[in-house]
Design a protein around this motif. Structure first.
Motif, mmCIF file in Angstrom:
data_model
loop_
_atom_site.group_PDB
_atom_site.id
_atom_site.type_symbol
_atom_site.label_atom_id
_atom_site.label_comp_id
_atom_site.label_asym_id
_atom_site.label_seq_id
_atom_site.Cartn_x
_atom_site.Cartn_y
_atom_site.Cartn_z
ATOM 1 N N PRO A 232 -15.278 -13.825 42.753
ATOM 2 C CA PRO A 232 -16.534 -14.257 43.384
ATOM 3 C C PRO A 232 -16.497 -15.752 43.668
ATOM 4 C CG PRO A 232 -16.978 -12.829 41.523
ATOM 5 C CD PRO A 232 -15.515 -13.115 41.482
ATOM 6 N N ASP A 233 -17.105 -16.143 44.760
ATOM 7 C CA ASP A 233 -17.170 -17.554 45.156
ATOM 8 C C ASP A 233 -15.788 -18.180 45.233
ATOM 9 O OD1 ASP A 233 -19.989 -17.436 45.209
ATOM 10 O OD2 ASP A 233 -20.064 -17.770 43.044
ATOM 11 N N LEU A 234 -14.788 -17.348 45.570
ATOM 12 C CA LEU A 234 -13.403 -17.805 45.737
ATOM 13 C C LEU A 234 -12.850 -18.494 44.490
ATOM 14 C CD1 LEU A 234 -13.623 -19.198 49.399
ATOM 15 C CD2 LEU A 234 -12.872 -16.934 48.627
ATOM 16 N N GLY A 235 -13.402 -18.131 43.351
ATOM 17 C CA GLY A 235 -12.889 -18.677 42.093
ATOM 18 C C GLY A 235 -13.331 -20.095 41.799
ATOM 19 N N ASP A 236 -14.378 -20.558 42.469
ATOM 20 C CA ASP A 236 -14.885 -21.915 42.247
ATOM 21 C C ASP A 236 -15.307 -22.084 40.783
ATOM 22 O OD1 ASP A 236 -16.168 -24.357 42.195
ATOM 23 O OD2 ASP A 236 -17.555 -23.906 43.844
ATOM 24 N N GLU A 241 -21.092 -17.317 38.321
ATOM 25 C CA GLU A 241 -20.491 -15.986 38.283
ATOM 26 C C GLU A 241 -19.043 -16.059 37.800
ATOM 27 O OE1 GLU A 241 -22.669 -13.810 38.605
ATOM 28 O OE2 GLU A 241 -24.112 -15.263 39.372
ATOM 29 N N VAL A 242 -18.327 -17.065 38.256
ATOM 30 C CA VAL A 242 -16.936 -17.250 37.842
ATOM 31 C C VAL A 242 -16.863 -17.582 36.356
ATOM 32 C CG1 VAL A 242 -14.905 -18.757 38.074
ATOM 33 C CG2 VAL A 242 -16.091 -17.912 40.114
ATOM 34 N N LEU A 243 -17.769 -18.410 35.885
ATOM 35 C CA LEU A 243 -17.774 -18.789 34.472
ATOM 36 C C LEU A 243 -18.086 -17.596 33.572
ATOM 37 C CD1 LEU A 243 -19.524 -22.289 34.600
ATOM 38 C CD2 LEU A 243 -17.081 -21.782 34.341
ATOM 39 N N LYS A 244 -18.928 -16.675 34.058
ATOM 40 C CA LYS A 244 -19.229 -15.485 33.273
ATOM 41 C C LYS A 244 -17.990 -14.603 33.127
ATOM 42 C CE LYS A 244 -24.127 -15.230 34.562
ATOM 43 N NZ LYS A 244 -25.128 -14.490 35.364
#
Length: 319
Positions: A232-236, A241-244
């Motif tokens: 999600p969000d290109l792994g930003d 979402e990426v941190l979760k």
């Protein structure tokens, strides 16, 4: 009333709706209109995360003496053969698809009712309880299959027809049963979660069991095996979402122990008068031994490498 109590105990976060002949308001089933869509945006991962949180929250409220959440097998995390099935879907099915983006929605629709008055009474009346089985070591496929066969699921593999009469266990049931081998599984009425199997190194498996029904299917790539630009969000790394997702990873150890990313066993069990320690012991016997882990690690490190790692600060990066 009895059915509502049992249903509310099995899924304490769900909204229990009383209806006749299946007639209930459509907005309750699909959720209120949002962004022009009436369709729920949750998936299997959202659903499981909510179930894990609910089971752990109930466990924390129970009196001392029960099993807590601390049984973690994080030692000697190993890999198995790299047979990645269905690698184009599942966990990383759609670019930018945030598995946690609608956490708490789905069929729950955000209806948080807090601690239900029926939770205590239903457990007392019907003996219903739940717990989360969490480990960081893969299952041996053959030993896992033997444990699965101990579930109260009897279906003809040729026809798919039920070959016995499954009955809802009662609070007076004897979990020991007449056969000691796997008898503890007979009091499970619902279970679901993520499964890591040794011969499916890249692919996460989804365990789903309810009454007579059982399914173990490929969910898709583990996030560790998914390229960061497909997250999600290109792994930003600044994306919530990426941190979760990254929070499910085990950070690399200073002792050089192999790190297997988000691979794990995480299964929620719900049952009547369950013997938690017995179920855990049976599933633990399905995990790879230390000797098998050595071979597993050798095979994995020489096969498909992971695409993403997460540092001690919880930030993901491409490998």
């Amino acid at each position: 009333e009895t059915l509502a109590e049992i249903t509310g105990t099995i899924n304490p976060k769900a909204q229990v709706v009383m209806g006749a002949w299946g007639k209930v308001p459509l907005e309750i089933v699909l959720g209120p209109p949002k962004s022009g869509s009436w369709v729920c945006n949750a998936d299997d991962e959202d659903d499981l995360r909510a179930a894990v949180r609910a089971a752990k929250a109930k466990k924390r409220k129970e009196p001392a003496g029960g099993h807590g959440e601390g049984h973690k097998h994080d030692e000697s995390h190993g890999h198995g053969e790299s047979h990645g099935h269905n690698e184009s879907h599942g966990h990383a099915e759609d670019k930018g698809h945030a598995h946690e983006a609608h956490e708490g929605h789905g069929h729950e629709h955000g209806h948080e009712h807090g601690s239900r008055p029926t939770e205590t009474t239903a457990k007392t009346k019907y003996g219903i309880s739940s717990f989360v089985y969490s480990r960081r070591r893969p299952f041996h496929p053959k030993r896992l299959m033997k444990a699965i066969m101990a579930l109260p699921v009897k279906v003809d593999p040729q026809t798919g027809a039920s070959v016995d009469e499954w009955q809802f266990p009662t609070a007076g049931a004897d979990p020991q049963g007449s056969d000691a081998d796997g008898a503890v599984m007979k009091t499970i009425i619902r279970s679901k979660g993520f499964v890591w199997v040794a011969n499916q190194h890249r692919s996460a498996q989804y365990w789903s069991h309810a009454g007579h029904y059982f399914e173990l299917r490929a969910l898709g790539l583990w996030w560790a095996a998914t390229s960061l630009d497909s997250w999600p969000d290109l792994g930003d790394a600044s994306s919530q979402e990426v941190l979760k997702i990254a929070a499910d990873f085990v950070p690399p150890g200073s002792d050089g122990t192999p790190c297997w990313g988000d691979r794990r066993q995480e299964i929620v069990f719900i049952g009547v008068k369950m013997e938690e320690a017995g179920i855990e012991a049976l599933l633990d016997s399905c995990l790879l031994t230390d000797e098998e882990m050595v071979k597993y690690t050798e095979q994995a490190q020489g096969a498909h490498p992971d695409a993403v790692k997460v540092d001690a600060a919880g930030k993901p990066s491409a490998i």
